[in-house]
Design a protein around this motif. Structure first.
Motif, mmCIF file in Angstrom:
data_model
loop_
_atom_site.group_PDB
_atom_site.id
_atom_site.type_symbol
_atom_site.label_atom_id
_atom_site.label_comp_id
_atom_site.label_asym_id
_atom_site.label_seq_id
_atom_site.Cartn_x
_atom_site.Cartn_y
_atom_site.Cartn_z
ATOM 1 N N LEU A 220 11.280 -2.765 5.850
ATOM 2 C CA LEU A 220 10.285 -3.409 6.637
ATOM 3 C C LEU A 220 11.108 -4.511 7.382
ATOM 4 O O LEU A 220 10.686 -4.889 8.527
ATOM 5 C CB LEU A 220 9.032 -3.967 5.547
ATOM 6 N N THR B 36 11.121 -5.090 11.313
ATOM 7 C CA THR B 36 10.676 -6.332 12.205
ATOM 8 C C THR B 36 11.659 -6.877 12.615
ATOM 9 O O THR B 36 11.570 -8.159 13.239
ATOM 10 C CB THR B 36 9.794 -7.087 11.102
ATOM 11 N N GLN C 283 3.646 -11.362 8.178
ATOM 12 C CA GLN C 283 3.142 -10.616 7.488
ATOM 13 C C GLN C 283 2.068 -11.095 6.715
ATOM 14 O O GLN C 283 1.097 -10.403 6.589
ATOM 15 C CB GLN C 283 4.249 -9.997 6.373
ATOM 16 N N TYR D 102 5.765 -8.997 -2.433
ATOM 17 C CA TYR D 102 5.867 -7.577 -2.402
ATOM 18 C C TYR D 102 6.226 -6.918 -3.869
ATOM 19 O O TYR D 102 6.476 -5.722 -3.563
ATOM 20 C CB TYR D 102 6.425 -7.115 -1.217
#
Length: 566
Positions: free
Chosen positions: A12, A16, A59, A109
């Motif tokens: 991720l 990004t 995010q 996360y």
């Protein structure tokens, strides 16, 4: 390390634009076992804390904080997650809402962490991101690193277990063992109890945190701590006492129950805001001490004990005990109730707060917020078929009137009044607005008392005083009289913790209200007139009672003058 989770997170970051995809394998290979990927990225210098924060702002923009005010975190949220779990994952719970718990974390996360917290709390977990340094600072404020202080004392001496009401919190303590501030709070309480302290003072100052113990009525410095310990220790004590840790502007009261070396200890906790933070005072009360104490143990002279015992066995009337805070009034009253506590006697007490729960006695705690005042409870008591009533303290005219009327209608009433001596206690009731004839008709005995330190039996020394001084003090009545009196050894010994004194005893001034004293009260006599007549009839003043204990070698002239000289 959960390789799959780490891979998903790094992928991720790659998508990004925060890291390159070709670097993912290298990053995983350089991570330490069980290391969080965010901590690894910062440690390896691949991303800065600011870059990580920027990523989470993209995010989850509404769930990013860059400052944590630990003083605003409520106690129920902090207590929802065990300390070892907080430190394991470096999370800070900050809000409870129905079936949800909100946490600060630098890795929102981390699904393993969220699953474990959900299992522990039985609630949905809502993570908010905070930078690692912000989390670390907040944890340091809650639990400062004071391990080096604790290492000075062997850990096997710190054997304190917290108890919530009668339910052991041993598991909670074990889960918090890794937090030095928890050990420090336990250590302070433990040391105070084993040193027979009556109070613990935790005092924030400009450049330090001062902890003092009151031992035998005198405050002594226990230890000074660096200022960084202040917020964490005070917060910890407030959590233990179930106080609102977010409220720092108002005084608060709470209670902690602990078990030290098999003894049940109650701590009455009080906070007040000061210039440098909240000062905490904890009054130490050992329930078993109150339940074991007898009137013979309280320092009464034989003739005074006879007078007092005669009064407490009367069927009706009022007995008052006066003295400042910490003068042993509660101990005297509880010992009196214990002597009268038999199955054929109905004893009711109203107190603020209930100091110790006594089997066989019906005790009510005042709660003014819901209208449960001394006066209201007393009115209810009169419909409960009482034989003996204890009123914790007469503070106002209404309470005084009801207590006096109860004593005039066939009940024995015990209470306390703040006054300097026994005659002043009588006139204090009149000053409250009570009719003198009611005061004179209801009172049967007044006790004024103080606590004085006893000389250490191991190291006390003979005191050489000139005869003229002994005459002046009233220790002898004739120059030819010989007596031996003692003083504290300068520097003391190990037995008395190098103070020269060990333990305390009470001195009493007992005013029996006979017909002559009653006549004086009813006609509105001053306390000086009452005192003069009482002394004529054999009342010993507090000072004279103290001198008796000097003659018996129990205490010193210096101690009597310190506590009782006018």
């Amino acid at each position: 390390m959960d390789r799959e989770r780490v891979l998903r997170f790094l992928s991720l970051l790659s998508k990004t634009g925060f890291i390159k995809e070709r670097d993912i394998s290298s990053i995983i290979g350089r991570m330490e076992e069980n290391e969080d990927p965010i901590e690894a990225l910062i440690r390896l210098g691949i991303l800065s804390e600011g870059q990580i924060t920027s990523f989470f702002k993209q995010q989850m923009p509404k769930r990013v904080v860059e400052h944590i005010d630990v003083s605003s975190i409520p106690a129920d949220a902090l207590n929802a997650i065990p300390r070892n779990v907080i430190e394991k994952y470096k999370v800070i719970p900050f809000k409870l809402e129905k079936d949800r718990i909100y946490i600060y974390t630098f890795d929102p996360y981390n699904q393993d962490m969220i699953n474990e917290l959900r299992f522990i709390t039985k609630m949905q977990v809502v993570p908010y991101y905070a930078p690692p340094s912000v989390i670390a600072k907040a944890l340091d404020e809650l639990f400062p690193k004071v391990s080096e202080i604790l290492e000075e004392i062997p850990s096997d001496e710190i054997t304190i277990d917290e108890v919530d009401e009668e339910v052991s919190l041993e598991e909670a303590i074990e889960s918090a063992e890794a937090a030095p501030i928890v050990k420090l709070a336990n250590l302070i309480i433990y040391e105070a109890v084993v040193r027979d302290a009556s109070d613990i003072h935790v005092e924030p100052q400009e450049t330090k945190l001062l902890v003092r113990f009151r031992i035998d009525g005198v405050l002594r410095v226990f230890r000074e701590f660096p200022p960084g310990v202040k917020d964490g220790l005070i917060t910890r004590i407030k959590i233990m006492a179930k106080m609102d840790i977010s409220e720092k502007r108002k005084p608060q009261d709470g209670r902690i129950r602990v078990n030290v070396k098999g003894k049940k200890i109650d701590l009455r906790v009080s906070t007040v805001p000061t210039v440098y933070g909240e000062k905490i005072v904890m009054r130490i009360q050992e329930a078993e001490k109150y339940l074991r104490v007898r009137l013979e143990d309280l320092g009464f002279e034989p003739d005074d004990l006879q007078k007092y015992r005669r009064a407490i066995w009367k069927p009706w009337g009022m007995i008052l005990v006066s003295g400042p805070t910490g003068s042993g009034k509660t101990t005297t009253l509880y010992a009196s109730l214990m002597e009268r506590n038999t199955p054929d006697v109905n004893i009711l007490t109203v107190e603020d707060p209930v100091e110790v729960s006594i089997p066989g006695i019906n005790q009510v705690q005042v709660n003014e917020r819901i209208g449960l005042t001394f006066a209201n409870v007393l009115r209810a008591f009169l419909r409960q078929d009482p034989d003996i009533i204890l009123v914790g303290e007469i503070r106002d005219t209404e309470t005084a009137e009801i207590a006096i009327r109860a004593s005039l209608t066939g009940h024995l009433v015990f209470s306390t009044v703040h006054a300097n001596d026994a005659p002043t206690t009588v006139t204090r009731l009149v000053d409250m607005g009570i009719e003198p004839f009611l005061v004179g008709s209801s009172l049967i005995l007044v006790v004024a008392q103080r606590l004085i330190r006893k000389l250490c039996p191991k190291c006390k020394q003979e005191a050489k005083l000139p005869k003229d001084l002994l005459l002046q003090l009233g220790l002898i009545s004739d120059p030819s009289e010989d007596i031996t009196i003692y003083k504290a050894k300068e520097g003391g010994c190990e037995h008395c913790n190098f103070t020269g004194y060990k333990g305390r005893t009470a001195v009493h001034e007992i005013l029996e209200v006979d017909d002559e004293i009653k006549t004086l009260i009813i006609r509105g006599a001053t306390h000086d007139e009452i005192r003069k007549k009482a002394i004529e009839k054999g009342m010993r003043t507090l000072y004279q009672n103290g001198l008796l204990k000097v003659k018996k070698g129990i205490t010193s002239v210096e101690e009597v003058n310190r506590v009782l000289a006018v």
